[in-house]
Design a protein around this motif. Structure first.
Motif, PDB file in Angstrom:
ATOM      1  N   PRO A 214       0.816  -1.237   0.000  1.00 44.97           N
ATOM      2  CA  PRO A 214       0.000   0.000   0.000  1.00 44.97           C
ATOM      3  C   PRO A 214       0.844   1.280   0.000  1.00 44.97           C
ATOM      4  CG  PRO A 214       0.007  -0.969   2.175  1.00 44.97           C
ATOM      5  CD  PRO A 214       0.861  -1.856   1.324  1.00 44.97           C
TER       6      PRO A 214
ATOM      7  N   ASN B 164      -3.336  10.655  -4.539  1.00 43.06           N
ATOM      8  CA  ASN B 164      -4.714  10.661  -4.044  1.00 43.06           C
ATOM      9  C   ASN B 164      -5.712  10.468  -5.199  1.00 43.06           C
ATOM     10  OD1 ASN B 164      -7.066  11.075  -2.308  1.00 43.06           O
ATOM     11  ND2 ASN B 164      -5.558  11.828  -0.844  1.00 43.06           N
ATOM     12  N   ARG B 165      -6.968  10.811  -4.973  1.00 42.80           N
ATOM     13  CA  ARG B 165      -8.024  10.342  -5.866  1.00 42.80           C
ATOM     14  C   ARG B 165      -8.510  11.381  -6.875  1.00 42.80           C
ATOM     15  NH1 ARG B 165      -8.293   7.814  -1.135  1.00 42.80           N
ATOM     16  NH2 ARG B 165      -8.598   5.564  -1.185  1.00 42.80           N
TER      17      ARG B 165
ATOM     18  N   LEU C 215      -6.587   6.324  -8.263  1.00 43.22           N
ATOM     19  CA  LEU C 215      -5.814   6.567  -7.036  1.00 43.22           C
ATOM     20  C   LEU C 215      -4.324   6.551  -7.335  1.00 43.22           C
ATOM     21  CD1 LEU C 215      -5.706   6.741  -3.836  1.00 43.22           C
ATOM     22  CD2 LEU C 215      -5.558   4.243  -3.874  1.00 43.22           C
ATOM     23  N   HIS C 216      -3.618   7.551  -6.795  1.00 42.84           N
ATOM     24  CA  HIS C 216      -2.147   7.572  -6.796  1.00 42.84           C
ATOM     25  C   HIS C 216      -1.525   7.289  -8.159  1.00 42.84           C
ATOM     26  CE1 HIS C 216      -2.271   8.261  -2.593  1.00 42.84           C
ATOM     27  NE2 HIS C 216      -2.409   7.024  -2.181  1.00 42.84           N
TER      28      HIS C 216
ATOM     29  N   HIS D  83       4.632   8.890   0.408  1.00 46.09           N
ATOM     30  CA  HIS D  83       3.608   8.119   1.122  1.00 46.09           C
ATOM     31  C   HIS D  83       4.209   7.282   2.256  1.00 46.09           C
ATOM     32  CE1 HIS D  83      -0.099   5.918   1.703  1.00 46.09           C
ATOM     33  NE2 HIS D  83      -0.683   6.541   0.701  1.00 46.09           N
TER      34      HIS D  83
ATOM     35  N   LEU E 266     -14.388   8.033  -0.833  1.00 48.66           N
ATOM     36  CA  LEU E 266     -13.315   8.910  -0.349  1.00 48.66           C
ATOM     37  C   LEU E 266     -13.008  10.069  -1.296  1.00 48.66           C
ATOM     38  CD1 LEU E 266     -10.909   6.271   1.266  1.00 48.66           C
ATOM     39  CD2 LEU E 266     -12.403   7.871   2.442  1.00 48.66           C
TER      40      LEU E 266
ATOM     41  N   ASP F 260      -8.758   9.265   7.150  1.00 47.86           N
ATOM     42  CA  ASP F 260      -8.268   9.157   5.772  1.00 47.86           C
ATOM     43  C   ASP F 260      -8.807  10.390   5.052  1.00 47.86           C
ATOM     44  OD1 ASP F 260      -7.201   8.356   3.411  1.00 47.86           O
ATOM     45  OD2 ASP F 260      -8.234   6.426   3.303  1.00 47.86           O
TER      46      ASP F 260
ATOM     47  N   GLN G 104      -2.942  14.850   3.555  1.00 44.26           N
ATOM     48  CA  GLN G 104      -3.831  13.709   3.771  1.00 44.26           C
ATOM     49  C   GLN G 104      -3.356  12.999   5.030  1.00 44.26           C
ATOM     50  OE1 GLN G 104      -6.432  12.886   1.729  1.00 44.26           O
ATOM     51  NE2 GLN G 104      -7.005  10.836   2.434  1.00 44.26           N
TER      52      GLN G 104
ATOM     53  N   TYR H 143      -3.758   9.854   7.146  1.00 45.14           N
ATOM     54  CA  TYR H 143      -4.268   8.493   6.939  1.00 45.14           C
ATOM     55  C   TYR H 143      -3.717   7.605   8.049  1.00 45.14           C
ATOM     56  CZ  TYR H 143      -4.582   3.832   4.804  1.00 45.14           C
ATOM     57  OH  TYR H 143      -4.810   2.496   4.570  1.00 45.14           O
TER      58      TYR H 143
ATOM     59  N   PHE I  62      -6.361   0.416   6.130  1.00 44.74           N
ATOM     60  CA  PHE I  62      -6.442  -0.767   5.258  1.00 44.74           C
ATOM     61  C   PHE I  62      -5.337  -1.783   5.555  1.00 44.74           C
ATOM     62  CE2 PHE I  62      -8.326   2.628   2.451  1.00 44.74           C
ATOM     63  CZ  PHE I  62      -9.633   2.201   2.591  1.00 44.74           C
TER      64      PHE I  62
ATOM     65  N   GLU J 259       0.516  12.914   4.197  1.00 42.51           N
ATOM     66  CA  GLU J 259       0.900  13.097   2.796  1.00 42.51           C
ATOM     67  C   GLU J 259       0.612  14.543   2.408  1.00 42.51           C
ATOM     68  OE1 GLU J 259      -1.400   9.930   0.699  1.00 42.51           O
ATOM     69  OE2 GLU J 259      -1.619   9.232   2.752  1.00 42.51           O
TER      70      GLU J 259
HETATM   71  C1  GLA Z   1      -3.927   6.950   0.646  1.00 45.17           C
HETATM   72  C2  GLA Z   1      -5.399   6.931   0.622  1.00 45.17           C
HETATM   73  C3  GLA Z   1      -5.930   5.778   1.395  1.00 45.17           C
HETATM   74  C4  GLA Z   1      -5.316   4.484   0.923  1.00 45.17           C
HETATM   75  C5  GLA Z   1      -3.822   4.594   0.991  1.00 45.17           C
HETATM   76  C6  GLA Z   1      -3.137   3.394   0.434  1.00 45.17           C
HETATM   77  O1  GLA Z   1      -3.429   7.490   1.762  1.00 45.17           O
HETATM   78  O2  GLA Z   1      -5.977   8.121   1.067  1.00 45.17           O
HETATM   79  O3  GLA Z   1      -7.323   5.702   1.249  1.00 45.17           O
HETATM   80  O4  GLA Z   1      -5.716   4.233  -0.387  1.00 45.17           O
HETATM   81  O5  GLA Z   1      -3.376   5.694   0.292  1.00 45.17           O
HETATM   82  O6  GLA Z   1      -3.630   2.207   0.949  1.00 45.17           O
END
Ligand code: GLA
Length: 382
Positions: A103, A114-115, A139-140, A215, A247, A283, A320, A322, A326, A347
């Protein structure tokens, strides 16, 4: 006697001006030196690209290891209040484990960290479609983001006050759906003041969107010491961006005042974590109080058992926060297993989904302009 005084005075002056260690008759003056950078092989990727691991050390017992695979910080050794050194970031010992999937431990996230909602955005009237790799969102940076590419690494010559590693990467026009050939440079610097400074620069030949961050998952008690719920966090943020179930920010800016998101005064991470709606922990993007692009205080984290303190400064408008929600025990790290909340990320970044939120700070980079952001992670004890 007089000569001895003059020798000592001269040594102090030299140490002061050079910012370096001066050792005369067993007395140490000035800041630590022993700045060093070394390189070892870290293996190769499935497409036969050679990968290295660089070790940066300073004279104050701080060591950072960085691989040019994903620009990942694999280890960050920091002393505690008794001088005991421990590794404060989650990660692995081998390249194979990073290649097997993880991750984003310690990685450079990009082209857009991010998203981005539904993996779509429109720029100058053209709609761009990106990989959808997180539910229905992007994402990312997509399937092969900047965390999974091999960067070109150039170690800098060690100076008395810092040692640095420069990473560069050319992200080609159309890579992961993004427009423009993007030349990126990320410089990691370790200073004599126990700072890890990260400078991000980029230029493009076509307008694009860009959001680069690191990250790292921190655990200031040591990466193998369990959860981070007792860490005490202060954030320089009066507002945050609430999110939907995917999110993605709803577009509102909400005041943190009187909510579980209020870290304007120090609180343990765990104190209100179970009351965070929906996400199983924090998060969320926090809107930093400084929005003018100057280097400003972002966050302070204190770990009471070891006394380690992490202070973050950034030029970015957001962070961010977090809490490793997860992490589920499936990642076996450096002699340990990472479970839920065993690390936290801060982040520094532009706000998530900015390409679709015109009222958020712009994440567009135009040709002829240079993207230029700095984040400093400073370690100390109390
Ligand atoms: C970021 C996102 C989280 C998750 C992590 C990786 O920080 O905001 O939701 O996706 O990355 O697991």
């Amino acid at each position: 006697m007089k000569t001895r005084f003059l020798v000592i005075a001269a040594a102090v002056m030299i140490g002061f001006y050079a910012g370096c260690d001066t050792q005369i008759m067993g007395i140490k003056f000035g800041k630590g030196t022993n700045m060093n950078i070394s390189k070892e092989s870290f293996g190769k990727t499935p497409d036969d690209k050679l990968v290295d691991l660089y070790t940066l050390t300073n004279g104050n017992d701080m060591t950072v290891k960085i691989t040019n695979y994903g620009g990942i910080i694999t280890n960050l050794m920091v002393p505690d209040r008794d001088g005991k050194i421990d590794d404060v970031v989650l990660g692995f010992d081998t390249l194979e484990e990073y290649l097997a999937g993880h991750p984003y431990f310690g990685a450079i996230a990009g082209r857009y960290a991010n998203r981005i909602a539904k993996g779509k955005f429109t720029l100058d009237g053209v709609e761009y479609n990106l990989a959808v790799n997180n539910g229905e969102n992007h994402l990312h940076g997509g399937i092969v983001g900047f965390d999974k590419v091999v960067w070109t690494a150039v170690p800098g010559k060690a100076r008395s006050d810092r040692v640095m590693l420069t990473l560069t990467y050319l992200s080609k026009d159309g890579e992961e759906g993004y427009p423009g050939n993007l030349n990126c440079t990320v410089v990691y610097e370790l200073t004599a003041d126990n700072e890890l400074k990260i400078t991000y620069k980029a230029t493009t030949d076509k307008a694009t969107v860009l959001n680069l961050t690191n990250h790292s998952y921190f655990n200031l008690a040591g990466q193998a010491s369990g959860d981070i719920l007792g860490h005490v966090l202060t954030l320089n943020a009066n507002y945050f961006t609430p999110v939907d179930e995917g999110l993605i920010p709803t577009g509102q800016l909400d005041s943190v005042r009187g909510t579980v998101f209020d870290f304007t005064s120090p609180h343990t991470i765990g104190e209100r974590l179970n009351d965070v709606p929906m996400t199983g922990g924090y998060d969320h993007n926090f809107c930093l109080n400084s929005q003018d692009g100057s280097l400003a205080w972002c966050a302070t984290v204190y770990e009471p058992e070891t006394g380690r303190v992490l202070e973050i400064e950034t030029t970015q408008p957001g962070v961010q926060f977090y809490t490793g929600n997860f992490l589920d025990g499936s990642n076996k790290g450096k002699g340990t297993t990472y479970n839920k909340h065993n690390g936290f990320c801060l982040e520094t970044q532009h706000w998530p989904d900015s390409p679709n939120k015109p009222h958020f700070p712009s994440a567009v980079l135009e040709p002829g302009r240079t993207y230029d952001e700095v984040t400093i992670f400073k370690f100390s004890t109390k």
